[in-house]
Design an enzyme around this catalytic site. Sequence first.
Site, PDB file in Angstrom:
ATOM      1  N   MET A  19      25.577 -17.403   9.543  1.00 38.64           N
ATOM      2  CA  MET A  19      25.543 -18.026   8.212  1.00 38.64           C
ATOM      3  C   MET A  19      26.958 -18.432   7.791  1.00 38.64           C
ATOM      4  SD  MET A  19      22.754 -15.548   6.360  1.00 38.64           S
ATOM      5  CE  MET A  19      23.147 -14.027   7.206  1.00 38.64           C
ATOM      6  N   LYS A  51       8.981 -22.494   2.845  1.00 36.65           N
ATOM      7  CA  LYS A  51       8.642 -23.703   2.082  1.00 36.65           C
ATOM      8  C   LYS A  51       8.458 -23.367   0.607  1.00 36.65           C
ATOM      9  CE  LYS A  51       7.318 -27.267   4.997  1.00 36.65           C
ATOM     10  NZ  LYS A  51       6.208 -27.158   5.907  1.00 36.65           N
ATOM     11  N   ASP A  58       9.206 -17.552   9.164  1.00 38.32           N
ATOM     12  CA  ASP A  58      10.511 -17.874   8.596  1.00 38.32           C
ATOM     13  C   ASP A  58      11.000 -19.235   9.060  1.00 38.32           C
ATOM     14  OD1 ASP A  58      11.394 -15.966   6.906  1.00 38.32           O
ATOM     15  OD2 ASP A  58      12.752 -14.994   8.312  1.00 38.32           O
TER      16      ASP A  58
HETATM   17  C1  LIG Z   1      19.566 -15.115   8.136  1.00 40.39           C
HETATM   18  S1  LIG Z   1      20.434 -15.083   9.660  1.00 40.39           S
HETATM   19  C2  LIG Z   1      19.198 -14.399  10.682  1.00 40.39           C
HETATM   20  C3  LIG Z   1      19.696 -13.921  12.011  1.00 40.39           C
HETATM   21  C4  LIG Z   1      18.572 -13.432  12.913  1.00 40.39           C
HETATM   22  N1  LIG Z   1      17.943 -12.260  12.353  1.00 40.39           N
HETATM   23  C5  LIG Z   1      19.036 -13.151  14.331  1.00 40.39           C
HETATM   24  O1  LIG Z   1      19.012 -11.986  14.771  1.00 40.39           O
HETATM   25  O2  LIG Z   1      19.390 -14.106  15.027  1.00 40.39           O
HETATM   26  C6  LIG Z   1      20.419 -16.808  10.058  1.00 40.39           C
HETATM   27  C7  LIG Z   1      21.632 -17.213  10.894  1.00 40.39           C
HETATM   28  O3  LIG Z   1      21.403 -16.938  12.266  1.00 40.39           O
HETATM   29  C8  LIG Z   1      22.051 -17.913  13.057  1.00 40.39           C
HETATM   30  N2  LIG Z   1      21.035 -18.605  13.878  1.00 40.39           N
HETATM   31  C9  LIG Z   1      19.738 -18.302  13.962  1.00 40.39           C
HETATM   32  N3  LIG Z   1      19.121 -19.088  14.853  1.00 40.39           N
HETATM   33  C10 LIG Z   1      20.056 -19.918  15.348  1.00 40.39           C
HETATM   34  C11 LIG Z   1      20.049 -20.951  16.323  1.00 40.39           C
HETATM   35  N4  LIG Z   1      18.940 -21.301  16.997  1.00 40.39           N
HETATM   36  N5  LIG Z   1      21.208 -21.589  16.594  1.00 40.39           N
HETATM   37  C12 LIG Z   1      22.343 -21.256  15.949  1.00 40.39           C
HETATM   38  N6  LIG Z   1      22.405 -20.286  15.024  1.00 40.39           N
HETATM   39  C13 LIG Z   1      21.284 -19.619  14.729  1.00 40.39           C
HETATM   40  C14 LIG Z   1      22.770 -18.848  12.107  1.00 40.39           C
HETATM   41  O4  LIG Z   1      24.066 -18.348  11.909  1.00 40.39           O
HETATM   42  C15 LIG Z   1      21.936 -18.699  10.857  1.00 40.39           C
HETATM   43  O5  LIG Z   1      22.645 -19.078   9.712  1.00 40.39           O
END
Ligand SMILES: C[S@@+](CC[C@H](N)C(=O)[O-])C[C@H]1O[C@@H](n2cnc3c(N)ncnc32)[C@H](O)[C@@H]1O
Length: 266
Positions: free
Chosen positions: A180, A73, A51
């Site tokens: 998000m 991608k 992902d």
């Molecule tokens: C589709 S969600 C997936 C969340 C993921 N399953 C989790 O448990 O962290 C994606 C969101 O997670 C957050 N996110 C994921 N990785 C991040 C990071 N390294 N720094 C900041 N926000 C992050 C952001 O809000 C992003 O828009």
Amino acid sequence: MARELSPHAPAGSTGSTGGWVALVGGGPGSSGLITARGLELLGQADVVVVDALAPRDLLEDLDPRTEVIDASKRRGRHVLSQEEIDALLVDLAHRGKGVVRLKGGDPYVLGRGGEEAAACRAAGVAVEVVPGITSAIAVPAAAGIPVTHRGLSRGFSVITAHADLGVLPQRRDHTLILLMGVSRLRDSVVSLLEAGSDAATPAAIIERGYLPDQRVTTTELRCLADVAARYGVTAPAVIVIGDVVTLSPYWADRVVEEARPASPAA
Ligand SMILES: C[S@@+](CC[C@H](N)C(=O)[O-])C[C@H]1O[C@@H](n2cnc3c(N)ncnc32)[C@H](O)[C@@H]1O
């Protein structure tokens, strides 16, 4: 009927074709946050379907024979839809491959892992789900913010900004964690204020948590959207709203803007 892989069973030993799928939570940002089980399965995979927000540097240590498919991608003319990803996992497993679906954070926290697991089970594919460290809790921690803290917060809500925020407890001692949330931040602030949140509630935005260019911005709820716009905040980011934000070392540097006039001066 699909069988679950039992914890710590050698992956690949179950499933009618010998193929298997493991949904592995890679944690946010840094490669150091994956579990030992997740690493073990990465070492056994024939194919890794990765992902956008999964820790990319984990891929550097893979066996060179491991195929990597980047699900974020464009393939051909379009980004893979969720249905296409589900079908890809099933197809690979039916062809006898050991597949790690490497996801950012935890597969089951706003990550559509439930759908992928269900698609595998429905197709008779053995599936294991390896929990990951979710960005919802870990990214605030990277900014020195505990999501609960005695005397400040006894609970928290994790929610996507696309949901109805008005149904949540609107209390400074109930921590709100928005995923998000960047593109809809102004709407989110309006919803929370209309639902009765205190405009002076401390708030933090943590961009790119655990990555070398992590940035933390702290402010108050009432000017959260203006501050985000002024600082050019971009995804991925975790937004934290609640009194626990005051525990962050970054709270001392908070940016508090004057309230904007109701209508622009002529
Ligand atoms: C589709 S969600 C997936 C969340 C993921 N399953 C989790 O448990 O962290 C994606 C969101 O997670 C957050 N996110 C994921 N990785 C991040 C990071 N390294 N720094 C900041 N926000 C992050 C952001 O809000 C992003 O828009």
